[in-house]
Design an enzyme around this catalytic site. Structure first.
Site, PDB file in Angstrom:
ATOM      1  N   SER A   7       0.838  -1.196   0.000  1.00 48.39           N
ATOM      2  CA  SER A   7       0.000   0.000   0.000  1.00 48.39           C
ATOM      3  C   SER A   7       0.873   1.245   0.000  1.00 48.39           C
ATOM      4  O   SER A   7       1.736   1.419   0.866  1.00 48.39           O
ATOM      5  CB  SER A   7      -0.916   0.023   1.218  1.00 48.39           C
ATOM      6  OG  SER A   7      -1.521   1.301   1.304  1.00 48.39           O
ATOM      7  N   HIS A  32      -1.155  -1.001  -4.265  1.00 44.16           N
ATOM      8  CA  HIS A  32      -2.472  -0.662  -3.704  1.00 44.16           C
ATOM      9  C   HIS A  32      -2.469   0.828  -3.350  1.00 44.16           C
ATOM     10  O   HIS A  32      -1.554   1.319  -2.690  1.00 44.16           O
ATOM     11  CB  HIS A  32      -2.687  -1.523  -2.460  1.00 44.16           C
ATOM     12  CG  HIS A  32      -4.021  -1.435  -1.830  1.00 44.16           C
ATOM     13  ND1 HIS A  32      -5.126  -2.120  -2.296  1.00 44.16           N
ATOM     14  CD2 HIS A  32      -4.442  -0.752  -0.741  1.00 44.16           C
ATOM     15  CE1 HIS A  32      -6.167  -1.868  -1.516  1.00 44.16           C
ATOM     16  NE2 HIS A  32      -5.783  -1.020  -0.567  1.00 44.16           N
ATOM     17  N   ASP A  34      -4.646   3.772  -1.555  1.00 47.66           N
ATOM     18  CA  ASP A  34      -5.745   4.009  -0.624  1.00 47.66           C
ATOM     19  C   ASP A  34      -6.231   5.447  -0.703  1.00 47.66           C
ATOM     20  O   ASP A  34      -5.509   6.373  -0.321  1.00 47.66           O
ATOM     21  CB  ASP A  34      -5.272   3.707   0.806  1.00 47.66           C
ATOM     22  CG  ASP A  34      -5.162   2.231   1.058  1.00 47.66           C
ATOM     23  OD1 ASP A  34      -6.161   1.521   0.847  1.00 47.66           O
ATOM     24  OD2 ASP A  34      -4.071   1.783   1.458  1.00 47.66           O
ATOM     25  N   MET A  36      -8.827   8.189   0.609  1.00 54.75           N
ATOM     26  CA  MET A  36      -9.684   8.453   1.777  1.00 54.75           C
ATOM     27  C   MET A  36     -10.246   9.863   1.703  1.00 54.75           C
ATOM     28  O   MET A  36      -9.513  10.817   1.391  1.00 54.75           O
ATOM     29  CB  MET A  36      -8.862   8.312   3.061  1.00 54.75           C
ATOM     30  CG  MET A  36      -8.206   6.961   3.208  1.00 54.75           C
ATOM     31  SD  MET A  36      -7.263   6.886   4.738  1.00 54.75           S
ATOM     32  CE  MET A  36      -6.607   5.223   4.641  1.00 54.75           C
ATOM     33  N   HIS A  65      -8.221   1.630  -4.083  1.00 56.63           N
ATOM     34  CA  HIS A  65      -9.208   1.311  -3.041  1.00 56.63           C
ATOM     35  C   HIS A  65      -9.852   2.618  -2.587  1.00 56.63           C
ATOM     36  O   HIS A  65      -9.218   3.417  -1.893  1.00 56.63           O
ATOM     37  CB  HIS A  65      -8.475   0.604  -1.887  1.00 56.63           C
ATOM     38  CG  HIS A  65      -9.320   0.306  -0.698  1.00 56.63           C
ATOM     39  ND1 HIS A  65      -8.777  -0.020   0.533  1.00 56.63           N
ATOM     40  CD2 HIS A  65     -10.668   0.266  -0.536  1.00 56.63           C
ATOM     41  CE1 HIS A  65      -9.750  -0.239   1.391  1.00 56.63           C
ATOM     42  NE2 HIS A  65     -10.908  -0.059   0.788  1.00 56.63           N
ATOM     43  N   MET A  67     -12.029   4.626  -0.373  1.00 58.23           N
ATOM     44  CA  MET A  67     -12.749   4.743   0.905  1.00 58.23           C
ATOM     45  C   MET A  67     -13.423   6.108   0.883  1.00 58.23           C
ATOM     46  O   MET A  67     -13.031   7.048   1.575  1.00 58.23           O
ATOM     47  CB  MET A  67     -11.767   4.588   2.070  1.00 58.23           C
ATOM     48  CG  MET A  67     -11.310   3.139   2.237  1.00 58.23           C
ATOM     49  SD  MET A  67      -9.776   2.991   3.168  1.00 58.23           S
ATOM     50  CE  MET A  67      -8.590   3.283   1.879  1.00 58.23           C
ATOM     51  N   MET A 136     -11.949  -6.361   4.299  1.00 59.48           N
ATOM     52  CA  MET A 136     -11.145  -5.550   5.209  1.00 59.48           C
ATOM     53  C   MET A 136     -10.859  -6.345   6.483  1.00 59.48           C
ATOM     54  O   MET A 136     -11.768  -6.931   7.077  1.00 59.48           O
ATOM     55  CB  MET A 136     -11.872  -4.258   5.593  1.00 59.48           C
ATOM     56  CG  MET A 136     -12.008  -3.234   4.470  1.00 59.48           C
ATOM     57  SD  MET A 136     -10.459  -2.710   3.694  1.00 59.48           S
ATOM     58  CE  MET A 136      -9.535  -2.089   5.102  1.00 59.48           C
ATOM     59  N   ASP A 174      -7.099  -6.752   3.343  1.00 65.68           N
ATOM     60  CA  ASP A 174      -6.441  -5.462   3.546  1.00 65.68           C
ATOM     61  C   ASP A 174      -6.476  -5.065   5.019  1.00 65.68           C
ATOM     62  O   ASP A 174      -7.543  -4.841   5.588  1.00 65.68           O
ATOM     63  CB  ASP A 174      -7.187  -4.413   2.694  1.00 65.68           C
ATOM     64  CG  ASP A 174      -6.522  -3.052   2.696  1.00 65.68           C
ATOM     65  OD1 ASP A 174      -5.470  -2.887   3.327  1.00 65.68           O
ATOM     66  OD2 ASP A 174      -7.084  -2.147   2.042  1.00 65.68           O
TER      67      ASP A 174
HETATM   68  C1  DX5 Z   1      -6.549   0.934   5.671  1.00 64.09           C
HETATM   69  C2  DX5 Z   1      -6.074   0.825   4.229  1.00 64.09           C
HETATM   70  C3  DX5 Z   1      -4.988  -0.147   4.082  1.00 64.09           C
HETATM   71  C4  DX5 Z   1      -3.737   0.202   4.826  1.00 64.09           C
HETATM   72  C5  DX5 Z   1      -3.139  -1.070   5.299  1.00 64.09           C
HETATM   73  O1  DX5 Z   1      -7.618   1.779   5.747  1.00 64.09           O
HETATM   74  O2  DX5 Z   1      -7.128   0.439   3.378  1.00 64.09           O
HETATM   75  O3  DX5 Z   1      -4.695  -0.445   2.723  1.00 64.09           O
HETATM   76  O4  DX5 Z   1      -2.799   0.915   4.064  1.00 64.09           O
HETATM   77  O5  DX5 Z   1      -2.079  -0.765   6.134  1.00 64.09           O
HETATM   78  P1  DX5 Z   1      -1.437  -1.857   7.087  1.00 64.09           P
HETATM   79  O6  DX5 Z   1      -0.935  -2.975   6.200  1.00 64.09           O
HETATM   80  O7  DX5 Z   1      -0.349  -1.107   7.766  1.00 64.09           O
HETATM   81  O8  DX5 Z   1      -2.508  -2.341   8.000  1.00 64.09           O
HETATM   82 ZN    ZN Z   2      -6.647  -0.356   1.259  1.00 66.99          ZN
END
Ligand code: DX5
Ligand code: ZN
Length: 221
Positions: A7, A32, A34, A36, A65, A67, A136, A174
């Protein structure tokens, strides 16, 4: 095919291009990303403009991904930025069938994600539309959280649904994946294991990636 997907959330922003090049040279084939929105999750990360710049800097498959609450308005921008896989949360989208079609129509591969407390039934009716189902294993919003063990049972159940329905979507997990649990998580049914702090948060991301890839028996593409 089993894969580790580092990620980008855990990258060192001041030297991320170098880190991504080292990961690619170590054989890593997917990244990946993320996204947000500070609304669906209590954190803000980055948007399509960064993804577009990263696209120019590396050749890994981009696994985005989202969110994001009702992300429909953002989908064209991520397609234009070069995302290959685009995953939305079932909890964040009112018309999931429409959104998954929209992602495919934009030339991306649709994925659907579920938070740890969400029933698998939320996605059962759209499994034929998804190329990826993301389970998740933490509550989304932050890297570095602890793996929630009920994800193992949920991965097994998604794998059973895939077999029973004759589907071929990828199963992704994830959150909280480490060298210590990756083999168990892969054995429960995950094809792609996202790893944030365990890879790009490590002192040597390429070595950390190689350790995780070996733990799950990742085959080279
Ligand atoms: C969390 C993200 C993950 C995050 C995982 O909200 O969707 O992709 O980066 O991080 P680790 O592997 O540190 O839990
Ligand atoms: Zn993620």
């Amino acid at each position: 095919m089993k894969r580790i997907a580092p990620s980008f959330l855990s990258a060192d922003i001041t030297r991320c291009a170098e880190q991504l090049t080292l990961l690619e040279q170590a054989g890593c084939s997917c990244l990946h990303l993320d996204i947000m929105d500070g609304h669906f999750v209590p954190n803000i990360s980055f948007g399509p403009a960064w993804v577009k710049q990263l696209r120019a800097a590396c050749g890994m498959t981009f696994d985005v991904h989202l969110m994001v609450e009702e992300p429909g308005f953002l989908l064209p921008a991520f397609a234009e930025a070069g995302a290959e896989i685009c995953t939305v949360h079932a909890e964040a989208v009112r018309h999931l069938d429409r959104t998954l079609h929209q992602i495919r129509d934009l030339g991306m591969r649709p994925g659907v994600a579920l938070n740890p407390a969400s029933p698998l039934a939320l996605v059962e009716e759209v499994l034929d539309l998804a190329d990826l189902v993301l389970i998740m294993s933490v509550n989304p919003g932050f890297g570095g959280q602890k793996f929630i063990p009920n994800a193992l049972r949920r991965l097994q159940r998604v794998a059973e649904l895939r077999t029973a329905g004759g589907y071929d979507f990828l199963i992704e997990v994830d959150g909280g994946v480490t060298a210590g649990n990756a083999a168990q998580v892969a054995a429960a049914g995950a094809d792609w294991l996202v790893a944030g702090s365990a890879v790009l948060g490590a002192a040597d991301p390429a070595v950390a990636y190689a350790t995780l890839a070996a733990a799950i028996g990742e085959e080279k593409a």
